[in-house]
Write a protein that holds these residues in place. Structure first.
Motif, PDB file in Angstrom:
ATOM      1  N   ALA A  18     -17.253  50.391 -31.445  1.00  0.00           N
ATOM      2  CA  ALA A  18     -17.962  49.313 -30.757  1.00  0.00           C
ATOM      3  C   ALA A  18     -17.736  49.426 -29.252  1.00  0.00           C
ATOM      4  CB  ALA A  18     -17.493  47.961 -31.278  1.00  0.00           C
ATOM      5  N   ASP A  19     -18.818  49.421 -28.518  1.00  0.00           N
ATOM      6  CA  ASP A  19     -18.810  49.657 -27.078  1.00  0.00           C
ATOM      7  C   ASP A  19     -18.540  48.358 -26.300  1.00  0.00           C
ATOM      8  OD1 ASP A  19     -19.822  50.084 -24.336  1.00  0.00           O
ATOM      9  OD2 ASP A  19     -20.574  51.970 -25.165  1.00  0.00           O
ATOM     10  N   PRO A  20     -17.681  48.399 -25.284  1.00  0.00           N
ATOM     11  CA  PRO A  20     -17.429  47.201 -24.468  1.00  0.00           C
ATOM     12  C   PRO A  20     -18.694  46.644 -23.807  1.00  0.00           C
ATOM     13  CG  PRO A  20     -15.798  48.899 -23.995  1.00  0.00           C
ATOM     14  CD  PRO A  20     -16.830  49.531 -24.891  1.00  0.00           C
ATOM     15  N   ARG A  21     -19.703  47.471 -23.570  1.00  0.00           N
ATOM     16  CA  ARG A  21     -20.952  46.994 -22.957  1.00  0.00           C
ATOM     17  C   ARG A  21     -21.741  46.084 -23.904  1.00  0.00           C
ATOM     18  NH1 ARG A  21     -22.961  52.856 -21.300  1.00  0.00           N
ATOM     19  NH2 ARG A  21     -22.091  53.101 -23.386  1.00  0.00           N
ATOM     20  N   ASP A  22     -21.385  46.054 -25.186  1.00  0.00           N
ATOM     21  CA  ASP A  22     -22.096  45.236 -26.167  1.00  0.00           C
ATOM     22  C   ASP A  22     -21.434  43.884 -26.432  1.00  0.00           C
ATOM     23  OD1 ASP A  22     -24.178  47.075 -26.589  1.00  0.00           O
ATOM     24  OD2 ASP A  22     -22.922  48.235 -27.959  1.00  0.00           O
ATOM     25  N   VAL A  23     -20.427  43.557 -25.637  1.00  0.00           N
ATOM     26  CA  VAL A  23     -19.730  42.283 -25.798  1.00  0.00           C
ATOM     27  C   VAL A  23     -20.562  41.172 -25.154  1.00  0.00           C
ATOM     28  CG1 VAL A  23     -17.650  40.980 -25.157  1.00  0.00           C
ATOM     29  CG2 VAL A  23     -17.462  43.360 -25.932  1.00  0.00           C
ATOM     30  N   ASP A  24     -20.685  40.041 -25.865  1.00  0.00           N
ATOM     31  CA  ASP A  24     -21.447  38.906 -25.340  1.00  0.00           C
ATOM     32  C   ASP A  24     -20.531  37.931 -24.586  1.00  0.00           C
ATOM     33  OD1 ASP A  24     -20.104  37.390 -27.275  1.00  0.00           O
ATOM     34  OD2 ASP A  24     -21.843  37.230 -28.587  1.00  0.00           O
ATOM     35  N   ASP A  25     -21.087  36.808 -24.169  1.00  0.00           N
ATOM     36  CA  ASP A  25     -20.337  35.816 -23.393  1.00  0.00           C
ATOM     37  C   ASP A  25     -19.199  35.172 -24.179  1.00  0.00           C
ATOM     38  OD1 ASP A  25     -22.013  36.290 -21.258  1.00  0.00           O
ATOM     39  OD2 ASP A  25     -23.307  34.562 -21.675  1.00  0.00           O
TER      40      ASP A  25
END
Length: 125
Positions: A18-25
């Motif tokens: 899982a990529d850190p760029r795909d983390v939501d608020d």
């Protein structure tokens, strides 16, 4: 391809991180990312059985999503090792029902479960 014959559908599984760029608020992997993962696992499964986009186009049809139903069970986080497994439950003419389970690698409890209705369409129309 036709209706299933009652035998157990063949599962296809793949893994990624899982990529850190795909983390939501809220600090976990976003729902939109799960939709992308569903599509990627389905695409890879199709390619693994010899049906890449080029072949579909040569045959005169491509699959598109008609409907996704996703049940989110628990969150995923950046850096989690993820496994997505998918299988086609049944075919009905030019459509199929595909199931996908997404979990942390090595865990039994899923992060999410999905059912996707795919339909074969003419890419020109």
């Amino acid at each position: 391809m036709g209706e299933t014959n009652g035998s157990e559908p063949q599962r296809f599984c793949m893994r990624w991180v899982a990529d850190p760029r795909d983390v939501d608020d809220l600090g976990h992997i976003s729902n939109i990312t799960y939709v992308r993962w569903l599509q990627e696992v389905a695409k890879r499964h199709s390619e693994a059985v010899g049906w890449d986009l080029a072949r579909y186009r040569r045959e005169g049809g491509v699959f598109v999503v008609r409907r996704h139903e996703i049940t989110y069970v628990q969150p995923a986080f950046a850096g989690d090792e993820i496994e997505g497994c998918t299988w086609v439950e049944c075919w009905h003419g030019a459509s199929c029902v595909r199931h996908t389970e997404i979990r942390r690698n090595g865990e039994r409890r899923p992060l999410a479960r999905a059912r996707t209705d795919w339909v074969l369409v003419d890419p020109e129309t």
